[in-house]
Design a protein around this motif. Structure first.
Motif, PDB file in Angstrom:
ATOM      1  N   ALA A  16     -31.680  13.947 -47.415  1.00 56.52           N
ATOM      2  CA  ALA A  16     -31.052  12.689 -47.831  1.00 56.52           C
ATOM      3  C   ALA A  16     -29.643  12.644 -47.228  1.00 56.52           C
ATOM      4  O   ALA A  16     -29.457  12.118 -46.134  1.00 56.52           O
ATOM      5  N   PHE A  17     -28.682  13.239 -47.893  1.00 54.39           N
ATOM      6  CA  PHE A  17     -27.303  13.229 -47.368  1.00 54.39           C
ATOM      7  C   PHE A  17     -27.164  14.080 -46.107  1.00 54.39           C
ATOM      8  O   PHE A  17     -26.195  13.935 -45.359  1.00 54.39           O
ATOM      9  N   SER A  18     -28.101  14.991 -45.905  1.00 51.34           N
ATOM     10  CA  SER A  18     -28.024  15.925 -44.775  1.00 51.34           C
ATOM     11  C   SER A  18     -28.884  15.473 -43.607  1.00 51.34           C
ATOM     12  O   SER A  18     -28.957  16.157 -42.588  1.00 51.34           O
ATOM     13  N   ASN A  19     -29.520  14.333 -43.736  1.00 52.76           N
ATOM     14  CA  ASN A  19     -30.476  13.893 -42.717  1.00 52.76           C
ATOM     15  C   ASN A  19     -29.842  13.793 -41.333  1.00 52.76           C
ATOM     16  O   ASN A  19     -28.708  13.330 -41.204  1.00 52.76           O
ATOM     17  N   LEU A  29     -16.509  14.546 -59.886  1.00 55.52           N
ATOM     18  CA  LEU A  29     -17.630  15.364 -59.401  1.00 55.52           C
ATOM     19  C   LEU A  29     -17.681  16.686 -60.165  1.00 55.52           C
ATOM     20  O   LEU A  29     -16.680  17.405 -60.240  1.00 55.52           O
ATOM     21  N   GLY A  30     -18.839  16.967 -60.748  1.00 56.64           N
ATOM     22  CA  GLY A  30     -19.017  18.205 -61.515  1.00 56.64           C
ATOM     23  C   GLY A  30     -20.375  18.821 -61.259  1.00 56.64           C
ATOM     24  O   GLY A  30     -21.046  18.507 -60.279  1.00 56.64           O
ATOM     25  N   ALA A  86     -20.685  12.179 -47.911  1.00 59.01           N
ATOM     26  CA  ALA A  86     -21.549  11.433 -48.832  1.00 59.01           C
ATOM     27  C   ALA A  86     -21.017  11.486 -50.261  1.00 59.01           C
ATOM     28  O   ALA A  86     -20.887  10.450 -50.928  1.00 59.01           O
ATOM     29  N   PHE A  87     -20.673  12.670 -50.725  1.00 62.08           N
ATOM     30  CA  PHE A  87     -20.225  12.793 -52.115  1.00 62.08           C
ATOM     31  C   PHE A  87     -18.873  12.117 -52.325  1.00 62.08           C
ATOM     32  O   PHE A  87     -18.603  11.599 -53.398  1.00 62.08           O
ATOM     33  N   LYS A  88     -18.031  12.118 -51.303  1.00 61.91           N
ATOM     34  CA  LYS A  88     -16.755  11.399 -51.423  1.00 61.91           C
ATOM     35  C   LYS A  88     -17.028   9.923 -51.663  1.00 61.91           C
ATOM     36  O   LYS A  88     -16.467   9.311 -52.582  1.00 61.91           O
ATOM     37  N   LYS A  89     -17.893   9.350 -50.840  1.00 56.88           N
ATOM     38  CA  LYS A  89     -18.194   7.920 -50.976  1.00 56.88           C
ATOM     39  C   LYS A  89     -18.804   7.622 -52.336  1.00 56.88           C
ATOM     40  O   LYS A  89     -18.483   6.626 -52.988  1.00 56.88           O
TER      41      LYS A  89
END
Lengths: 317, 317, 317, 317
Positions: free
Chosen positions: C85-88, C189-190, C143-146
């Motif tokens: 997904a985020f790593s695609n 984020l946790g 991805a996680f930042k967004k």
């Protein structure tokens, strides 16, 4: 309960200050018999026999009114066996290992004991392609046949262990050990299970213990605990309490009446303190695993029900 | 080299679009025979036999000019065996499992094949205290005795595996499986080793493979790779290349002339692509492990030298 | 105690017979609210949202008087995310994963819940040399930042897991996950710790849980048990009871007041039966871990004494 | 290549016969410089410094024309730190550990070296409930802050390791170590990865190495091999050759120009022989991993293709 404790765990500072080596073994006996609950000790060969006649050692047992659980041969004490004892590439050294084992068998009989524990910790390999597994297996079969035939009244108990640092042990699990025993085909050959070794071997400890008991091949048990990687020798039940519970249940179910040898390895805690804590743990478990609960377990297991097994655990914990 | 590949790994999108279930098996055959290097396939019972007579299936083998490696019974396909097949707490279900196995034995003989692989993946337990290991062991012995005696011309190959999610497999390692086989005592009972299962079982893969070969009990081998936790079914040698090398060396040393069944489980890669890569890996290894190097390995192992073993690796890698 | 249970574990035979897919989710709600002790449920996106408006789902919570613990995005439900997904490797797919996550964030806020759990189970690799770890790490950070910035009122909880069959998970342990979180640098984020994942990751579960709690980053906890290889999802404390005890102690020590999400995976046992057994286990532990015993633990730990720790265990077991 | 080897692995029989302890260290230097390929050695504090002034030791480096890689503090040599160094329950002992570390930092600067490696092997716990993880974590943070601030020109490199027999190490994995380093927040704090430790920690070695390199925190690397349980210290690549390949690739990709410290632990093989074999392994790998192949790896990884990764392996093996 018959309980033994590793004699060498009493080697404290005072022990190392004893000048006369002839006085050292007796020091360990004195420490051991003070323990409340201990009934037996084991002796290691050759170290414990270095400065005494067999007669002198036998007298310690009467003098200190303690039972002898058995003897254990320690190949790591010999320079000759660094590259393997029964598995050694040199025939003379393999023969020497057999001779030494026969010696301790004779001594064991003279002591009135009945079990010699063998942990072939130097028999293994470090890297792939190093050994011809088939050839080494055959060396081991030959050696154990000779050893077993030497005196059929003495039980030979093979203690398995998966690894030492850098060394893959040849007898790495209960399963391979049972296979080996049927290959050797001698009636006086059995198994010593050590819980920490079993956990480090990643086998299913209760299942293999049951299997060994079913075959009447449990000649010794070392109890302790571990995290499943090293031979941790931790206090009983401190990590895998439920595994300990199930193993103690199996010993009772099969009416095992041998000695429970506590093989913990306290370094940062006094050995006597740890022994007392371990005996307390054993007593707690004995109480939990008494009738009529034992019968209830057996009845429940007929159904193989997961839910019923959890209910048993709720009663036990 | 005799090479088989998991037939079901060819179940691609097109396969699932085939409306007539009678056409599905043939689709898989067509895909398989297109592979360069494949010589054999295996069939699963009951699934592959659902829409065909034995005669029809036998004809596929002639029509597609491919050999039959053997058959495998898949208990997970049966609702009845969810709580165990041979180990089931209910006698009728245990008997049903035996009956079904006899059926596939008969079919296997009719097909002209000689091995039935049994992986009793539902036979196990989830939690401590759930089962009476001794009783279940005896159930298994009884079942395998009946199965083996049904037709002594057909080899029964027990495939061990340590676990499924939540389930501890009863036959969890090569060692316990060899012990079981000597307990059953039938000459037509042997072992299928699956490299990924063996790695997940944390046993010493090359040592146990040598042991099974030495006993002439290797009735099947599934080759793949894994990280030692799951049944990963990864491409050959992609993680534990040296272990694969040593296993292939042992197969050659013992003149194993059975089929190499590639049991990888490609999901994100085309099955044909992965097959081709795996065959290339096998060919590379075959070349590395040819004479006179084989003799050199044997000579070197006589010395059990770590340094010499590393020099062998330098030549191999 | 706030307790949730995996909603999908109630998908029984009746569920699969429901023709109208619009009625299925409500069926699961009905089953869940019947449980004695349950206080919350979680919802999976997209599956649970497929046939309902957010309004309809919100109404279920009022109608059935049950709390919402949060939502979870399930990338495995999407064909697009099979290769990550985020790593695609494809930018559009990474963006699509971010868009879908933003959608569920919006929905979560509308539902009045505050946590979205993300388990990027497709983000990883199968074989060595397959991915550029640095590049993929950066993809994940972006991805996680967004995602975190999209709505700072919604907590994003990253659930780590070491592996799937054949797949090495990118977020494989609590340690690497904490490192990732400091890299992303967003306050919302946790971490979600799942005990079976943690055990399979071979990390020190209690230590890492303490660490996550100390950083105030425990956004979710999945309780269950396992044998340390697979994601077993076993009944609570059935294998590693002491680890469960220590984790429950830590939750109390740090005044964790979130939901305990029971993530067991019953297949051979009725989900309601297992839930009831699990709640009983939790109640037993709650009783064991009450004052003044809690204070005694704290006092004892000041000394870091092994003997005192064993005495604590004697009181607990 | 800059290569170091564990100096103490040259403690052979002759070494132990040297009467004057002042001559022992020089003996090790003499043995080391004879090795073809060695460029650096490390020194352990306090043992290597016991009988010499810093000046004398500095002179050894000029006299024997060998570089200094760094120093390492060995807490196990101190009776005081048996129950932990920085984690010790007694404040005075924690302070003493910090003081001793400052001493070796000063010495390191005087020697003209730039890295002090710290492996806090006594900092951990044996059993559950023994320590307050939060408190001990804070002790460690305080200690490392003081140590790092003492001299910002000297790099402090934290070497993690999952366990000793009976002891759970506090810094048990690369992930938790990176988390710790961001907590301490000092620029001169980094990581030493030891491959055998990493394998025993069950982490994903190549991934975490990439992560440490990406953060520019790789202050040291110990190369060796292991079976994933103990700190085996086996010859390079003898078990996990592909992991070694991938790690060496990563070092090159990130232009790591530090020393490769060979931390194998030969007991049954001559240390010089093993060193030579290890250097040969490194040279083989260096050749395999040269341009234009490096660029091809990078290009291939863009696609994250499993098949392409296997093709890379075919070229490498």
């Amino acid at each position: 309960m018959k309980i033994a404790n590793r004699l060498n765990s009493f080697k404290d500072e005072k022990y190392h200050l004893i000048n006369d080596p002839k006085l050292r073994l007796e020091y360990l006996f004195k420490k051991a018999v003070k323990l409340k609950g201990i009934t037996h000790v084991d002796l290691n060969y050759p170290d414990h026999f270095q400065y005494h006649t067999v007669k002198e050692i036998k007298d310690f047992f009467s003098k200190y009114k303690i039972g002898i659980n058995g003897t254990a041969i320690r190949f790591y004490s010999y320079q000759e066996f660094q590259h393997g004892a029964f598995s050694n590439p040199q025939k003379e050294i393999r023969e020497f290992a057999i001779q030494e084992t026969k010696k301790i068998i004779d001594i064991t009989e003279q002591l009135g004991a009945s079990v010699v524990t063998i942990w072939p910790g130097q028999d293994g390999y470090e890297v792939p392609f190093q050994i011809n597994y088939e050839e080494v297996w055959n060396y081991e079969v030959v050696a154990f046949k000779k050893i077993c035939k030497h005196n059929s009244n003495i039980k030979i108990s093979l203690e398995y262990k998966p690894h030492e640092p850098r060394i893959n042990g040849f007898f790495y699990s209960g399963g391979i050990t049972l296979d080996f025993i049927s290959d050797v085909g001698e009636k006086n050959l059995g198994v010593t299970i050590d819980l920490a070794h079993s956990l480090a071997s990643n086998e299913k400890t209760a299942l293999i213990l049951s299997r060994i008991l079913q075959k009447k091949l449990l000649f010794g048990i070392h109890i302790n605990d571990g995290y499943g990687k090293n031979d941790d020798g931790l206090p009983l039940g401190s990590v895998n309490f439920i595994t300990l519970l199930e193993c103690m249940y199996l010993l009772r179910k099969f009416n095992y009446n041998g000695v429970l040898y506590i093989d913990s390895d306290p370094k940062l805690i006094n050995a006597t303190t740890e022994f007392n804590l371990n005996v307390k743990t054993l007593k707690k478990i004995k109480k939990k695993l008494s009738q009529p609960f034992i019968s209830q377990i057996e009845k429940t297991q007929k159904k193989q029900s997961i839910a019923e097994a959890i209910k048993l655990l709720h009663k036990l914990l």
